[in-house]
Design an enzyme around this catalytic site. Structure first.
Site, PDB file in Angstrom:
ATOM      1  N   ARG A 160       0.848  -1.204   0.000  1.00 12.32           N
ATOM      2  CA  ARG A 160       0.000   0.000   0.000  1.00 12.32           C
ATOM      3  C   ARG A 160       0.878   1.248   0.000  1.00 12.32           C
ATOM      4  O   ARG A 160       1.906   1.287   0.672  1.00 12.32           O
ATOM      5  CB  ARG A 160      -0.891  -0.005   1.253  1.00 12.32           C
ATOM      6  CG  ARG A 160      -2.330  -0.378   0.960  1.00 12.32           C
ATOM      7  CD  ARG A 160      -3.113  -0.670   2.196  1.00 12.32           C
ATOM      8  NE  ARG A 160      -3.261   0.485   3.087  1.00 12.32           N
ATOM      9  CZ  ARG A 160      -4.052   0.483   4.156  1.00 12.32           C
ATOM     10  NH1 ARG A 160      -4.759  -0.604   4.454  1.00 12.32           N
ATOM     11  NH2 ARG A 160      -4.142   1.536   4.915  1.00 12.32           N
ATOM     12  N   ARG A 171      -0.096   8.591  10.336  1.00 11.25           N
ATOM     13  CA  ARG A 171      -1.370   7.876  10.581  1.00 11.25           C
ATOM     14  C   ARG A 171      -1.524   7.534  12.062  1.00 11.25           C
ATOM     15  O   ARG A 171      -2.612   7.658  12.623  1.00 11.25           O
ATOM     16  CB  ARG A 171      -1.423   6.588   9.735  1.00 11.25           C
ATOM     17  CG  ARG A 171      -1.727   6.851   8.265  1.00 11.25           C
ATOM     18  CD  ARG A 171      -1.312   5.691   7.373  1.00 11.25           C
ATOM     19  NE  ARG A 171      -1.968   4.437   7.686  1.00 11.25           N
ATOM     20  CZ  ARG A 171      -1.523   3.252   7.274  1.00 11.25           C
ATOM     21  NH1 ARG A 171      -0.413   3.154   6.532  1.00 11.25           N
ATOM     22  NH2 ARG A 171      -2.178   2.167   7.565  1.00 11.25           N
TER      23      ARG A 171
HETATM   24  P1  AP5 Z   1      -4.670  -5.254   8.965  1.00 14.32           P
HETATM   25  O1  AP5 Z   1      -5.708  -6.233   9.333  1.00 14.32           O
HETATM   26  O2  AP5 Z   1      -4.583  -4.818   7.559  1.00 14.32           O
HETATM   27  O3  AP5 Z   1      -4.741  -3.991   9.948  1.00 14.32           O
HETATM   28  P2  AP5 Z   1      -5.769  -2.785   9.963  1.00 14.32           P
HETATM   29  O4  AP5 Z   1      -6.095  -2.511  11.373  1.00 14.32           O
HETATM   30  O5  AP5 Z   1      -6.864  -3.011   9.025  1.00 14.32           O
HETATM   31  O6  AP5 Z   1      -4.792  -1.652   9.469  1.00 14.32           O
HETATM   32  P3  AP5 Z   1      -5.011  -0.556   8.337  1.00 14.32           P
HETATM   33  O7  AP5 Z   1      -3.648  -0.084   7.943  1.00 14.32           O
HETATM   34  O8  AP5 Z   1      -5.891  -1.025   7.271  1.00 14.32           O
HETATM   35  O9  AP5 Z   1      -5.743   0.512   9.174  1.00 14.32           O
HETATM   36  P4  AP5 Z   1      -5.850   1.990   8.868  1.00 14.32           P
HETATM   37  O10 AP5 Z   1      -6.889   2.400   9.772  1.00 14.32           O
HETATM   38  O11 AP5 Z   1      -4.590   2.765   8.928  1.00 14.32           O
HETATM   39  O12 AP5 Z   1      -6.158   2.005   7.315  1.00 14.32           O
HETATM   40  P5  AP5 Z   1      -7.502   2.200   6.511  1.00 14.32           P
HETATM   41  O13 AP5 Z   1      -7.413   1.420   5.295  1.00 14.32           O
HETATM   42  O14 AP5 Z   1      -8.658   2.086   7.348  1.00 14.32           O
HETATM   43  O15 AP5 Z   1      -3.272  -5.841   9.420  1.00 14.32           O
HETATM   44  C1  AP5 Z   1      -2.081  -5.137   9.169  1.00 14.32           C
HETATM   45  C2  AP5 Z   1      -0.935  -6.122   8.957  1.00 14.32           C
HETATM   46  O16 AP5 Z   1      -0.761  -6.869  10.157  1.00 14.32           O
HETATM   47  C3  AP5 Z   1      -1.194  -7.167   7.856  1.00 14.32           C
HETATM   48  O17 AP5 Z   1       0.002  -7.437   7.197  1.00 14.32           O
HETATM   49  C4  AP5 Z   1      -1.649  -8.410   8.628  1.00 14.32           C
HETATM   50  O18 AP5 Z   1      -1.345  -9.597   7.972  1.00 14.32           O
HETATM   51  C5  AP5 Z   1      -0.872  -8.263   9.911  1.00 14.32           C
HETATM   52  N1  AP5 Z   1      -1.586  -8.837  11.066  1.00 14.32           N
HETATM   53  C6  AP5 Z   1      -2.897  -8.747  11.380  1.00 14.32           C
HETATM   54  N2  AP5 Z   1      -3.171  -9.398  12.541  1.00 14.32           N
HETATM   55  C7  AP5 Z   1      -1.996  -9.905  12.968  1.00 14.32           C
HETATM   56  C8  AP5 Z   1      -1.615 -10.687  14.109  1.00 14.32           C
HETATM   57  N3  AP5 Z   1      -2.504 -11.042  15.025  1.00 14.32           N
HETATM   58  N4  AP5 Z   1      -0.315 -11.031  14.244  1.00 14.32           N
HETATM   59  C9  AP5 Z   1       0.625 -10.658  13.294  1.00 14.32           C
HETATM   60  N5  AP5 Z   1       0.326  -9.925  12.199  1.00 14.32           N
HETATM   61  C10 AP5 Z   1      -0.966  -9.556  12.051  1.00 14.32           C
HETATM   62  O19 AP5 Z   1      -7.380   3.760   6.121  1.00 14.32           O
HETATM   63  C11 AP5 Z   1      -6.448   4.218   5.215  1.00 14.32           C
HETATM   64  C12 AP5 Z   1      -6.598   5.723   5.001  1.00 14.32           C
HETATM   65  O20 AP5 Z   1      -7.880   6.003   4.422  1.00 14.32           O
HETATM   66  C13 AP5 Z   1      -6.542   6.578   6.249  1.00 14.32           C
HETATM   67  O21 AP5 Z   1      -5.222   6.903   6.602  1.00 14.32           O
HETATM   68  C14 AP5 Z   1      -7.334   7.803   5.818  1.00 14.32           C
HETATM   69  O22 AP5 Z   1      -6.588   8.656   5.038  1.00 14.32           O
HETATM   70  C15 AP5 Z   1      -8.432   7.192   4.961  1.00 14.32           C
HETATM   71  N6  AP5 Z   1      -9.639   6.854   5.743  1.00 14.32           N
HETATM   72  C16 AP5 Z   1     -10.116   5.623   5.967  1.00 14.32           C
HETATM   73  N7  AP5 Z   1     -11.230   5.679   6.718  1.00 14.32           N
HETATM   74  C17 AP5 Z   1     -11.464   6.974   6.959  1.00 14.32           C
HETATM   75  C18 AP5 Z   1     -12.445   7.670   7.681  1.00 14.32           C
HETATM   76  N8  AP5 Z   1     -13.441   7.015   8.343  1.00 14.32           N
HETATM   77  N9  AP5 Z   1     -12.403   9.008   7.730  1.00 14.32           N
HETATM   78  C19 AP5 Z   1     -11.427   9.693   7.095  1.00 14.32           C
HETATM   79  N10 AP5 Z   1     -10.448   9.075   6.386  1.00 14.32           N
HETATM   80  C20 AP5 Z   1     -10.463   7.733   6.325  1.00 14.32           C
HETATM   81 MG    MG Z   2      -7.583  -2.146   7.258  1.00 15.90          MG
END
Ligand code: AP5
Ligand code: MG
Length: 373
Positions: A160, A171
């Site tokens: 990503r 973030r």
């Molecule tokens: P993963 O499950 O992908 O973690 P996640 O919590 O979903 O992390 P994200 O990076 O997706 O969260 P985020 O909130 O920053 O991003 P989002 O896409 O929402 O796991 C991460 C990694 O860890 C993977 O490699 C996985 O395999 C590993 N893993 C998982 N569990 C594990 C375990 N138990 N042990 C070991 N490894 C493990 O948002 C992206 C961007 O979009 C934001 O920055 C913002 O700009 C925008 N955005 C999104 N939503 C909004 C909103 N509501 N309002 C405004 N902007 C928004």
């Molecule tokens: Mg996510």
């Protein structure tokens, strides 16, 4: 089931949401996935969101709230949803509450996936996603068999654009400042539950399901909640990292899979649910049709029972009345006889008195005659 998954970037919200989709057959709604889909589709909304995303900032509420409103009104969200990455600020949480209140479907649970910040950088920089099927990997914890190639479909693994150290740092800061206050927001509503997000993905999923069933299932609501073991104010339970156990499970799609993944899940759930729904609808229709007939039959049975009761009552009452009449007649006869006897006695007594009087008179006459002589 209507739940929100709360947690820092990299805490595993996406990973756990996908496991919940499989288990509970309700859609995952990830604003991050929806936004990335818009960016890669090159839509106007995507163009507007991209700059904020690349800077690690929140995308503006007018974009995100409109997107969520649309998504929540889709048919597959009627039976519930798992919100992942939304809400992300107090205003977003309030807007969600109002939206759900209008739909008459209030949020039931806000589940915090709690991971120590020191874990997050490695998880995020190591994340790789298949551009074809959305399967998620991690070069440190759950690497693919062949570097850069998806085990499942042979697709190319992508990183990503916001998963670089600089943007991750931003973030995480935005999370602390704008999203972490939602922990108190939902605690105040008594909807917050916390689960340690460290350990095998399957173990975490089991713990989450346990909390969901305790909190949402009405019969198990009396059992002590998981928060007793991990109270919301306490430090999360740390479980040793287990690389093998942390391997991704089949079907755990990717955050990058965005709309395709969501649509596939929604379609899958709908397909699986369709026969069950049909059977349920048929049962309902049959029951509806049968209802008036049943009611009529019930009424007839009731009437019959009432008539029977009346008849039995009459039958029982008849001999009673006859006996009463007989007794009354007997009483009358006895009374009449008594009256006659009394009359007879009176007449006899009167006669006796008259006779006695006559005798006495005669005796007196004789006595006076004797005196004159
Ligand atoms: P993963 O499950 O992908 O973690 P996640 O919590 O979903 O992390 P994200 O990076 O997706 O969260 P985020 O909130 O920053 O991003 P989002 O896409 O929402 O796991 C991460 C990694 O860890 C993977 O490699 C996985 O395999 C590993 N893993 C998982 N569990 C594990 C375990 N138990 N042990 C070991 N490894 C493990 O948002 C992206 C961007 O979009 C934001 O920055 C913002 O700009 C925008 N955005 C999104 N939503 C909004 C909103 N509501 N309002 C405004 N902007 C928004
Ligand atoms: Mg996510």
């Amino acid at each position: 089931m209507r739940i929100v998954l709360l947690g820092a970037p990299g805490s595993g919200k996406g990973t756990q949401a996908k496991l919940l989709v499989e288990k509970y057959k309700i859609p995952q709604i990830s604003t991050g996935d929806l936004l990335r889909a818009a960016v890669s589709a090159g839509t106007e909304l995507g163009r507007r969101a991209k700059a904020a995303m690349d800077a690690g900032q929140l995308v503006s509420d007018d974009i995100v709230l409109g997107m969520i409103q649309d998504r929540l009104s889709q048919p597959d969200a009627k039976n519930g949803f798992i919100l992942d990455g939304f809400p992300r600020s107090n205003p977003q949480a309030q807007a969600l509450d109002s939206m759900l209140a209008r739909l008459g479907q209030p949020l039931q649970l806000a589940l915090l996936v709690d991971v120590d910040p020191s874990e997050l950088m490695k998880r995020l920089t190591g994340r790789r996603t298949c551009e074809k099927c959305g399967q998620m990997y991690n070069v440190y914890f759950s690497p693919p068999k062949v570097s850069g190639v998806c085990d499942k479909c042979g697709g190319k693994l992508m990183q990503r654009s916001d998963d670089n150290e600089e943007t991750i740092g931003k973030r995480l800061k935005v999370y602390e400042e704008q999203t972490a206050p939602l922990i108190s927001y939902y605690r105040m509503q008594n909807k917050l539950r916390r689960v340690a997000g460290v350990g095998s993905m399957q173990d975490i999923a089991r713990e989450i399901s346990h909390v969901i069933e305790q909190h949402i299932h009405p019969l198990s609501a009396l059992k002590p909640a998981i928060t007793a073991a991990t109270p919301s104010g306490a430090k999360p339970r740390l479980v040793a990292q287990n690389k093998a156990a942390a391997a991704p499970q089949a079907g755990t799609g990717s955050a990058g899979g965005a709309r395709v993944t969501l649509a596939a899940h929604a379609g899958e759930s709908a397909k699986k649910a369709a026969p069950k729904k049909k059977v349920a609808a048929k049962k309902k229709a049959t029951a509806k049709k049968a209802a008036p007939k049943k009611a009529a039959a019930k009424a007839v049975t009731k009437k019959k029972a009432a008539v029977k009761k009346k008849m039995v009552g009459k039958k029982k009452a008849a001999p009673k009345a006859a006996t009463k009449k007989k007794v009354a007649a007997k009483k009358k006869t006895v009374a009449t006889k008594k009256k006659v006897a009394v009359k007879k006695k009176t007449v006899a007594t009167k006669k006796k008195v008259a006779v006695k009087k006559k005798v006495a008179t005669k005796k007196a006459v004789r006595k006076s005659a004797r005196g004159r002589r």
